[in-house]
Design an enzyme around this catalytic site. Structure first.
Site, mmCIF file in Angstrom:
data_model
loop_
_atom_site.group_PDB
_atom_site.id
_atom_site.type_symbol
_atom_site.label_atom_id
_atom_site.label_comp_id
_atom_site.label_asym_id
_atom_site.label_seq_id
_atom_site.Cartn_x
_atom_site.Cartn_y
_atom_site.Cartn_z
ATOM 1 N N GLU A 47 0.842 -1.192 0.000
ATOM 2 C CA GLU A 47 0.000 0.000 0.000
ATOM 3 C C GLU A 47 0.885 1.253 0.000
ATOM 4 O OE1 GLU A 47 -3.631 1.758 2.810
ATOM 5 O OE2 GLU A 47 -2.195 0.337 3.640
ATOM 6 N N LYS A 131 -8.646 3.978 -2.691
ATOM 7 C CA LYS A 131 -9.211 3.486 -1.439
ATOM 8 C C LYS A 131 -10.507 4.225 -1.122
ATOM 9 C CE LYS A 131 -7.616 2.203 3.205
ATOM 10 N NZ LYS A 131 -6.452 2.231 4.127
ATOM 11 N N CYS A 165 -5.647 -2.378 2.166
ATOM 12 C CA CYS A 165 -5.623 -2.448 3.631
ATOM 13 C C CYS A 165 -7.015 -2.718 4.204
ATOM 14 C CB CYS A 165 -5.006 -1.178 4.188
ATOM 15 S SG CYS A 165 -4.356 -1.319 5.865
#
Length: 325
Positions: A47, A131, A165
């Site tokens: 990430e 994200k 994540c």
């Protein structure tokens, strides 16, 4: 007859060169070259690997962290930046599909996205996933993505999707990817030593990956970053006890999960390096005979999931001047 791909995949567990785009890209290329030499056709990176995670959000006040946000913005990238071309050229030269996290610079100086790039074996950026929801203290840094990036991409190795994540915990986001035929899932993370004392980050990462693989009957590839001494030293002037705050065992997990939810091979826990696995997508078939949540093991006459995939519009200009003519 369907061509069920067989290939070798690589996943990386390491730290970026903190807030240095060019040197981090050089580091990524060295892993790409090594993976190619070992026969890999797919490589996953952590990430926001380019070029660092905002750890200051967790160990400083927002006021203290403000100058670090500015540094991160200066070291964020756009997909078409000149500095990124070397990465794309490496994917093309070594004929390897690359999934890598970046801090993506938005149009506003207050706009950074936590983005995963999907680069095909021809060095072309075929997709990017932003994200959807920054986690906890991350809200001090990143802008939320939208549904337009919840996509599965046709790659040389097969249909591939990715989440970053904590959003691998989002059941609806994961199902949205599964519904588009995802067979390879890239889940990338950062090491999070600042989690609550009773929270085993490495185990939590593995559980999330296993859940997605078992539910969807697919392969999950996990790539997690580590915290280098360089990162801690950079933050030390503002946080003298940075070692105490950012040193913790069982903070990083990288490896492979099969369609049965079991770990393939030996994962990396905390240690830096790169590991490999042989992937055979035909192994996704038999488990679906028991539980296919996209087909016979669901009731779409009962459940109805609707996903807004329209890009977010910041403004709509309305010109009614012609109405009075």
């Amino acid at each position: 007859m369907i061509d069920f791909k067989k290939f070798k995949a690589a996943t990386v567990q390491t730290s970026p060169v903190f807030l240095n785009v060019e040197k981090t890209i050089e580091k990524a290329i060295s892993f790409i070259k090594e993976a190619h030499e070992n026969g890999a056709q797919l490589i996953a990176f952590p990430e926001v690997f380019i070029a660092g995670y905002p750890y200051w959000n967790w160990i400083m006040t927002p006021v203290q962290g403000s100058k670090w946000y500015e540094e991160l913005y200066k070291n964020s990238v756009a997909v078409n930046d000149v500095a990124m071309q070397a990465l794309y050229n490496a994917a093309k030269e070594y004929k390897i599909t690359v999934v890598i996290g970046i801090n993506e610079r938005g149009d506003s100086y207050g706009e950074i996205y936590n983005t995963n790039l999907i680069i095909n074996h021809n060095g072309e950026v075929i997709g990017k996933h932003r994200k959807l929801v920054p986690t906890w203290a991350e809200k001090l840094t990143w802008t939320s993505g939208d549904g337009s990036s919840l996509k599965v991409y046709n790659t040389e190795v097969g249909p591939l999707g990715t989440l970053a994540c904590g959003e691998n915990t989002n059941t609806l986001a994961r199902f949205t990817l599964l519904s588009q035929g995802e067979l390879i899932h890239i889940a990338n993370y950062i090491s999070l030593p600042v989690a609550p004392p009773d929270y085993d980050m490495a185990e939590a990462i593995k559980i999330r990956a296993a859940a997605h693989s078992f539910e969807g009957k697919l392969f999950t590839i996990v790539s997690c970053s580590t915290i280098s001494q360089e990162i801690k030293d950079a933050l030390r002037a503002d946080v003298p006890n940075v070692d105490e705050l950012l040193d913790r065992k069982s903070s990083a997990f990288s490896g492979f999960i099969g369609p049965n939810g079991a770990v393939i091979g030996t994962p990396l826990i905390d240690e830096e390096g790169m590991v490999y696995a042989d992937i055979d997508l035909s192994k996704c078939i038999q488990p679906k005979q028991m539980h296919d949540i996209l087909g016979h093991y669901n009731r779409f006459d009962i459940f109805d999931l609707r996903v807004n995939v329209a890009p977010t519009k910041k403004i709509t200009f309305v010109d009614k001047s012609q109405d009075n003519l």
